[in-house]
Design a protein around this motif. Sequence first.
Motif, PDB file in Angstrom:
ATOM      1  N   GLY A  84       8.069   1.850   8.946  1.00  0.00           N
ATOM      2  CA  GLY A  84       7.195   2.825   9.586  1.00  0.00           C
ATOM      3  C   GLY A  84       6.474   3.714   8.589  1.00  0.00           C
ATOM      4  N   GLU A  85       6.954   3.766   7.344  1.00  0.00           N
ATOM      5  CA  GLU A  85       6.308   4.577   6.302  1.00  0.00           C
ATOM      6  C   GLU A  85       5.385   3.743   5.420  1.00  0.00           C
ATOM      7  OE1 GLU A  85       9.247   8.075   5.060  1.00  0.00           O
ATOM      8  OE2 GLU A  85      10.085   6.090   4.667  1.00  0.00           O
ATOM      9  N   CYS A  86       5.557   2.437   5.455  1.00  0.00           N
ATOM     10  CA  CYS A  86       4.684   1.570   4.652  1.00  0.00           C
ATOM     11  C   CYS A  86       4.314   0.347   5.480  1.00  0.00           C
ATOM     12  CB  CYS A  86       5.369   1.165   3.347  1.00  0.00           C
ATOM     13  SG  CYS A  86       6.817   0.120   3.535  1.00  0.00           S
ATOM     14  N   ALA A  87       3.192  -0.225   5.164  1.00  0.00           N
ATOM     15  CA  ALA A  87       2.703  -1.402   5.877  1.00  0.00           C
ATOM     16  C   ALA A  87       2.870  -2.638   4.999  1.00  0.00           C
ATOM     17  CB  ALA A  87       1.232  -1.215   6.230  1.00  0.00           C
ATOM     18  N   SER A  88       3.046  -3.755   5.638  1.00  0.00           N
ATOM     19  CA  SER A  88       3.117  -5.024   4.923  1.00  0.00           C
ATOM     20  C   SER A  88       1.785  -5.255   4.213  1.00  0.00           C
ATOM     21  CB  SER A  88       3.390  -6.145   5.920  1.00  0.00           C
ATOM     22  OG  SER A  88       3.637  -7.353   5.269  1.00  0.00           O
ATOM     23  N   PRO A  89       1.816  -5.640   2.947  1.00  0.00           N
ATOM     24  CA  PRO A  89       0.555  -5.847   2.224  1.00  0.00           C
ATOM     25  C   PRO A  89      -0.279  -6.969   2.843  1.00  0.00           C
ATOM     26  CG  PRO A  89       2.444  -6.459   0.852  1.00  0.00           C
ATOM     27  CD  PRO A  89       2.990  -5.931   2.142  1.00  0.00           C
ATOM     28  N   ALA A  90      -1.588  -6.851   2.693  1.00  0.00           N
ATOM     29  CA  ALA A  90      -2.509  -7.859   3.222  1.00  0.00           C
ATOM     30  C   ALA A  90      -2.119  -9.244   2.721  1.00  0.00           C
ATOM     31  CB  ALA A  90      -3.930  -7.528   2.791  1.00  0.00           C
ATOM     32  N   GLY A  91      -2.173 -10.203   3.618  1.00  0.00           N
ATOM     33  CA  GLY A  91      -1.879 -11.580   3.253  1.00  0.00           C
ATOM     34  C   GLY A  91      -0.392 -11.921   3.250  1.00  0.00           C
ATOM     35  N   THR A  92       0.467 -10.976   3.639  1.00  0.00           N
ATOM     36  CA  THR A  92       1.903 -11.255   3.689  1.00  0.00           C
ATOM     37  C   THR A  92       2.419 -11.003   5.101  1.00  0.00           C
ATOM     38  OG1 THR A  92       2.644  -9.012   3.167  1.00  0.00           O
ATOM     39  CG2 THR A  92       2.154 -10.464   1.296  1.00  0.00           C
ATOM     40  N   ARG A  93       3.610 -11.474   5.343  1.00  0.00           N
ATOM     41  CA  ARG A  93       4.254 -11.266   6.641  1.00  0.00           C
ATOM     42  C   ARG A  93       5.658 -10.724   6.415  1.00  0.00           C
ATOM     43  NH1 ARG A  93       2.526 -16.687   9.893  1.00  0.00           N
ATOM     44  NH2 ARG A  93       0.316 -16.206   9.985  1.00  0.00           N
ATOM     45  N   VAL A  94       5.751  -9.549   5.858  1.00  0.00           N
ATOM     46  CA  VAL A  94       7.048  -8.931   5.637  1.00  0.00           C
ATOM     47  C   VAL A  94       7.397  -8.142   6.897  1.00  0.00           C
ATOM     48  CG1 VAL A  94       8.395  -7.389   4.176  1.00  0.00           C
ATOM     49  CG2 VAL A  94       6.599  -8.796   3.156  1.00  0.00           C
ATOM     50  N   ARG A  95       8.491  -8.553   7.539  1.00  0.00           N
ATOM     51  CA  ARG A  95       8.922  -7.970   8.810  1.00  0.00           C
ATOM     52  C   ARG A  95       9.499  -6.571   8.593  1.00  0.00           C
ATOM     53  NH1 ARG A  95      13.941  -8.024  10.034  1.00  0.00           N
ATOM     54  NH2 ARG A  95      14.374  -9.758   8.652  1.00  0.00           N
ATOM     55  N   GLU A  96       9.017  -5.596   9.360  1.00  0.00           N
ATOM     56  CA  GLU A  96       9.498  -4.210   9.282  1.00  0.00           C
ATOM     57  C   GLU A  96       9.683  -3.776   7.826  1.00  0.00           C
ATOM     58  OE1 GLU A  96      12.759  -3.253  11.959  1.00  0.00           O
ATOM     59  OE2 GLU A  96      12.429  -5.181  12.956  1.00  0.00           O
ATOM     60  N   PRO A  97       8.610  -3.776   7.039  1.00  0.00           N
ATOM     61  CA  PRO A  97       8.752  -3.618   5.592  1.00  0.00           C
ATOM     62  C   PRO A  97       9.353  -2.277   5.141  1.00  0.00           C
ATOM     63  CG  PRO A  97       6.466  -3.395   6.232  1.00  0.00           C
ATOM     64  CD  PRO A  97       7.220  -3.825   7.453  1.00  0.00           C
ATOM     65  N   VAL A  98      10.194  -2.399   4.139  1.00  0.00           N
ATOM     66  CA  VAL A  98      10.721  -1.285   3.366  1.00  0.00           C
ATOM     67  C   VAL A  98      10.052  -1.421   2.009  1.00  0.00           C
ATOM     68  CG1 VAL A  98      12.805  -0.418   2.240  1.00  0.00           C
ATOM     69  CG2 VAL A  98      12.905  -1.232   4.600  1.00  0.00           C
ATOM     70  N   CYS A  99       9.600  -0.330   1.432  1.00  0.00           N
ATOM     71  CA  CYS A  99       8.853  -0.416   0.180  1.00  0.00           C
ATOM     72  C   CYS A  99       9.529   0.403  -0.911  1.00  0.00           C
ATOM     73  CB  CYS A  99       7.429   0.076   0.388  1.00  0.00           C
ATOM     74  SG  CYS A  99       6.432  -0.072  -1.104  1.00  0.00           S
ATOM     75  N   LEU A 100       9.737  -0.220  -2.053  1.00  0.00           N
ATOM     76  CA  LEU A 100      10.235   0.456  -3.245  1.00  0.00           C
ATOM     77  C   LEU A 100       9.150   0.348  -4.304  1.00  0.00           C
ATOM     78  CD1 LEU A 100      12.663   1.883  -4.597  1.00  0.00           C
ATOM     79  CD2 LEU A 100      13.343  -0.355  -5.465  1.00  0.00           C
ATOM     80  N   ARG A 101       8.640   1.506  -4.741  1.00  0.00           N
ATOM     81  CA  ARG A 101       7.590   1.540  -5.765  1.00  0.00           C
ATOM     82  C   ARG A 101       8.163   2.095  -7.056  1.00  0.00           C
ATOM     83  NH1 ARG A 101       4.604   2.580  -1.082  1.00  0.00           N
ATOM     84  NH2 ARG A 101       2.857   1.136  -0.878  1.00  0.00           N
ATOM     85  N   ILE A 102       7.867   1.416  -8.151  1.00  0.00           N
ATOM     86  CA  ILE A 102       8.322   1.836  -9.469  1.00  0.00           C
ATOM     87  C   ILE A 102       7.086   1.931 -10.349  1.00  0.00           C
ATOM     88  CG2 ILE A 102       9.774   1.255 -11.441  1.00  0.00           C
ATOM     89  CD1 ILE A 102      11.454  -0.374  -9.237  1.00  0.00           C
ATOM     90  N   ALA A 103       6.795   3.152 -10.804  1.00  0.00           N
ATOM     91  CA  ALA A 103       5.564   3.407 -11.559  1.00  0.00           C
ATOM     92  C   ALA A 103       5.896   4.090 -12.877  1.00  0.00           C
ATOM     93  CB  ALA A 103       4.625   4.284 -10.735  1.00  0.00           C
TER      94      ALA A 103
END
Length: 177
Positions: free
Chosen positions: A86-105
């Motif tokens: 609910g806080e992040c969307a699946s990236p375009a061209g993918t089908r990640v179900r109910e995505p959880v996102c971990l970003r490392i920058a």
Amino acid sequence: IDFSALRMGKTRSLDLAELARDCITLVKQNPDVGEGIRFKGVGLDQVLQVPGDGDLLHRVVFNLVLNAAQFAGPEGIVRVELQGPGECASPAGTRVREPVCLRIADSGPGVAQEDLARIFDPFYTNRPGGSGLGLSLVHRAVEAHQGAVLVDRAREGGAEFSIFLPGDSSIRSESAS
């Protein structure tokens, strides 16, 4: 790590925030990481369960946090941010179900445009002493979890790797106590 032997082990419910905190702690102890590196965690104070192979996901997160710390520079910043379903969307061209996102920058030089197409290829590296297997392992392990991994320019000016993993509606996420 035997690259050719990458296999999914037993899948179980894992706290992705705890795994990320553990990886940050280990990276801070690594002799290749300067003492001036600052780590910023965002969203790591929650309990966020995802189904997965704990060993493989630990390798993924550890590798990305270590790379970020090594590229951030002597007084650099590494930001690790976790977003739940609910806080992040699946990236375009993918089908990640109910995505959880971990970003490392990181605040390092970033990934050169000409390297983007090959960055996840086995044995491709431009880091002195690098094997070119780390990011390839990350890519294969995330795909084995039916997820996606992307690289982009970070707000800090360096590289930002985003891992999208399927969430599980049967696993409740709640605040850590």
